[in-house]
Scaffold this motif. Structure first.
Motif, PDB file in Angstrom:
ATOM      1  N   ILE A  31     -39.122  13.630 -72.347  1.00 24.74           N
ATOM      2  CA  ILE A  31     -38.685  14.816 -71.617  1.00 24.74           C
ATOM      3  C   ILE A  31     -37.174  14.752 -71.513  1.00 24.74           C
ATOM      4  O   ILE A  31     -36.602  14.016 -70.727  1.00 24.74           O
ATOM      5  CB  ILE A  31     -39.343  14.895 -70.227  1.00 24.74           C
ATOM      6  N   SER A  32     -36.529  15.535 -72.366  1.00 28.77           N
ATOM      7  CA  SER A  32     -35.084  15.479 -72.500  1.00 28.77           C
ATOM      8  C   SER A  32     -34.622  16.792 -73.130  1.00 28.77           C
ATOM      9  O   SER A  32     -35.429  17.679 -73.416  1.00 28.77           O
ATOM     10  CB  SER A  32     -34.672  14.285 -73.364  1.00 28.77           C
ATOM     11  N   ASN A  33     -33.330  16.900 -73.345  1.00 27.35           N
ATOM     12  CA  ASN A  33     -32.811  18.075 -74.055  1.00 27.35           C
ATOM     13  C   ASN A  33     -32.108  17.661 -75.340  1.00 27.35           C
ATOM     14  O   ASN A  33     -31.387  18.442 -75.934  1.00 27.35           O
ATOM     15  CB  ASN A  33     -31.866  18.881 -73.163  1.00 27.35           C
ATOM     16  N   ALA A  34     -32.306  16.410 -75.742  1.00 22.90           N
ATOM     17  CA  ALA A  34     -31.636  15.921 -76.941  1.00 22.90           C
ATOM     18  C   ALA A  34     -32.469  14.821 -77.578  1.00 22.90           C
ATOM     19  O   ALA A  34     -33.168  14.072 -76.888  1.00 22.90           O
ATOM     20  CB  ALA A  34     -30.240  15.398 -76.593  1.00 22.90           C
ATOM     21  N   GLU A  35     -32.386  14.711 -78.890  1.00 27.91           N
ATOM     22  CA  GLU A  35     -33.066  13.651 -79.607  1.00 27.91           C
ATOM     23  C   GLU A  35     -32.170  12.420 -79.676  1.00 27.91           C
ATOM     24  O   GLU A  35     -30.959  12.504 -79.512  1.00 27.91           O
ATOM     25  CB  GLU A  35     -33.434  14.119 -81.020  1.00 27.91           C
ATOM     26  N   ILE A  67     -40.344  15.438 -78.744  1.00 24.67           N
ATOM     27  CA  ILE A  67     -39.283  15.864 -77.841  1.00 24.67           C
ATOM     28  C   ILE A  67     -39.733  17.134 -77.131  1.00 24.67           C
ATOM     29  O   ILE A  67     -40.096  18.120 -77.787  1.00 24.67           O
ATOM     30  CB  ILE A  67     -37.955  16.130 -78.592  1.00 24.67           C
ATOM     31  N   ARG A 100     -38.925  20.193 -74.402  1.00 27.55           N
ATOM     32  CA  ARG A 100     -37.891  20.901 -73.657  1.00 27.55           C
ATOM     33  C   ARG A 100     -38.493  22.070 -72.862  1.00 27.55           C
ATOM     34  O   ARG A 100     -37.804  23.013 -72.543  1.00 27.55           O
ATOM     35  CB  ARG A 100     -36.828  21.435 -74.615  1.00 27.55           C
ATOM     36  N   ARG A 101     -39.763  21.989 -72.586  1.00 31.80           N
ATOM     37  CA  ARG A 101     -40.432  23.101 -71.909  1.00 31.80           C
ATOM     38  C   ARG A 101     -41.423  22.540 -70.892  1.00 31.80           C
ATOM     39  O   ARG A 101     -41.425  21.342 -70.625  1.00 31.80           O
ATOM     40  CB  ARG A 101     -41.159  23.981 -72.928  1.00 31.80           C
ATOM     41  N   GLU A 102     -42.285  23.427 -70.371  1.00 25.73           N
ATOM     42  CA  GLU A 102     -43.290  22.978 -69.410  1.00 25.73           C
ATOM     43  C   GLU A 102     -44.230  21.954 -70.049  1.00 25.73           C
ATOM     44  O   GLU A 102     -44.469  21.973 -71.248  1.00 25.73           O
ATOM     45  CB  GLU A 102     -44.107  24.171 -68.908  1.00 25.73           C
ATOM     46  N   ASP A 140     -35.993  11.109 -69.183  1.00 26.75           N
ATOM     47  CA  ASP A 140     -34.569  10.919 -69.436  1.00 26.75           C
ATOM     48  C   ASP A 140     -33.770  11.190 -68.162  1.00 26.75           C
ATOM     49  O   ASP A 140     -33.649  12.336 -67.723  1.00 26.75           O
ATOM     50  CB  ASP A 140     -34.125  11.861 -70.560  1.00 26.75           C
ATOM     51  N   VAL A 189     -30.907  13.791 -67.977  1.00 28.24           N
ATOM     52  CA  VAL A 189     -31.263  15.197 -67.853  1.00 28.24           C
ATOM     53  C   VAL A 189     -31.968  15.473 -66.523  1.00 28.24           C
ATOM     54  O   VAL A 189     -31.700  16.467 -65.860  1.00 28.24           O
ATOM     55  CB  VAL A 189     -32.162  15.625 -69.026  1.00 28.24           C
ATOM     56  N   ASN A 230     -29.557   6.722 -67.460  1.00 29.51           N
ATOM     57  CA  ASN A 230     -28.378   7.357 -68.029  1.00 29.51           C
ATOM     58  C   ASN A 230     -27.421   6.307 -68.588  1.00 29.51           C
ATOM     59  O   ASN A 230     -27.134   5.295 -67.941  1.00 29.51           O
ATOM     60  CB  ASN A 230     -27.682   8.189 -66.948  1.00 29.51           C
TER      61      ASN A 230
END
Length: 365
Positions: free
Chosen positions: A282-286, A299, A301-303, A316, A319, A345
């Motif tokens: 659960i992140s916004n980047a690989e 990866i 980026r949603r529900e 993550d 994020v 982080n």
């Protein structure tokens, strides 16, 4: 200074790093200090603290002085009006200390305050709130009945009076800690939190439980649950009774029998292999390095989707907030059989624990 957080560490370098990062986020708007007391760790804990957290006060003991003495050493150098005794294998939410400070102000004669502790799978840890372990309650727990041992008059998300708190997280005024003499150093490990809680009660204060804020405790990471644990735990209970109650021969005999029983059943540890169908980040980047060690990673980026039970969720912290991570784990703890890892982080490892009795896992990449 308002608050001093004292963290006693022994050989849990990666968990300590995550703990300190969560504490730093939680004291961003509080006049506070972090004190790490290291009990002669053989890993790289001290080097990590010096390199990554130059503002943390590090006390390096040359011997393993035990839980009680180690914490007392840290508290002796604390400058805060309030103290938080905190295990290194914990993760606090960003608003944990603010909630505790506000709650403390509403109470009459407050002693120590504890909060809702959850394990690495998000499940509630009942030792977050306990009763004084009078002989009857302790004997019943020895044979597997903990109904009188835990403070079941309070639900896990409620707030109210309780007698005994757990040493993994204890919040109180430094004046109260000093008045009752802090942790009793006759206890090397286990029982000292019961003793301190009871001394606070005898001094005329009341201990409280605040179930509206949760903290992860990767229980079993600082200390493994084996035959040595049983011997130390029940040995500590004997110290407690000798100090505060009349000697009970029956209890001493049953404790001896209980320790022998644990020795018999825990002589061999069987590690259960874990099957993971897929990993979900659960992140916004690989991250290519992470994908290299976890090739089945997805990866997200949603529900959340309806993933299979054999899914390991990687959270993550770059994020997500720590509060968000804790809430996520708590939400799905009783409905999904997922396992979890946290990616701190700016760190090159993930870690977590699947239950409250086995060692956690650390994966570097």
């Amino acid at each position: 200074m308002k608050l001093s957080i004292v963290i006693l560490n022994y050989n849990v370098r990666y968990f300590l790093e995550l703990c300190i990062k969560s504490v730093e986020a939680a004291i961003a708007h509080i006049d506070a200090e972090i004190i790490v007391v290291d009990n002669n760790s053989k890993d790289t804990s001290c080097d990590m603290v010096k390199r990554m957290f130059p503002n943390v006060k590090l006390i390096e003991n040359t011997i393993n002085s035990g839980f009680s003495k180690g914490n007392n050493i840290g508290v002796a150098q604390a400058k805060g009006e309030y103290l938080c005794i905190l295990n290194p294998d914990t993760v606090v939410a960003e608003d944990t200390f603010e909630k505790l400070l506000a709650y403390h102000e509403t109470l009459e004669t407050p002693g120590a305050i504890g909060c809702k502790l959850i394990d690495g799978a998000g499940r509630f840890l009942p030792e977050s709130k306990r009763n004084v372990p009078y002989v009857k309650a302790a004997l019943k727990k020895l044979i597997g009945d903990a109904s009188e041992y835990y403070a079941n008059h309070l639900k896990e998300n409620e707030a109210g009076k309780t007698d005994v708190l757990v040493g993994a997280f204890m919040f109180l005024k430094k004046t109260v800690y000093d008045e009752v003499g802090g942790f009793d150093e006759d206890y090397f490990m286990y029982g000292e939190d019961i003793d301190l809680s009871y001394k606070i009660l005898k001094a005329g204060y009341q201990n409280y439980y605040l179930g509206t804020t949760s903290v992860i405790h990767f229980k079993g990471e600082s200390t493994l649950k084996d035959k040595k644990y049983a011997r130390r735990f029940y040995g500590a209970m004997q110290i407690f009774y000798k100090k505060h109650f009349k000697k009970n021969i029956l209890f001493d005999i049953l404790v001896w029998l209980g320790i022998r029983t644990v020795y018999f059943f825990r002589n061999t540890t069987i590690e259960k292999l874990k099957y993971v169908f897929q990993y979900v980040l659960i992140s916004n980047a690989e991250n290519e390095d992470l994908k290299a060690v976890l090739p089945k990673i997805v990866i997200l980026r949603r529900e959340m989707s309806n993933f299979a039970n054999e899914t390991e969720i990687i959270l993550d912290a770059k994020v997500l907030t720590y509060k968000g991570i804790i809430d996520f784990m708590s939400t799905y703890a009783n409905t999904k059989k997922w396992t979890y890892k946290i990616w701190p982080n700016e760190s090159r490892f993930i870690l977590g624990s699947d239950n409250s009795v086995s060692r956690g896992e650390v994966l570097e990449f």
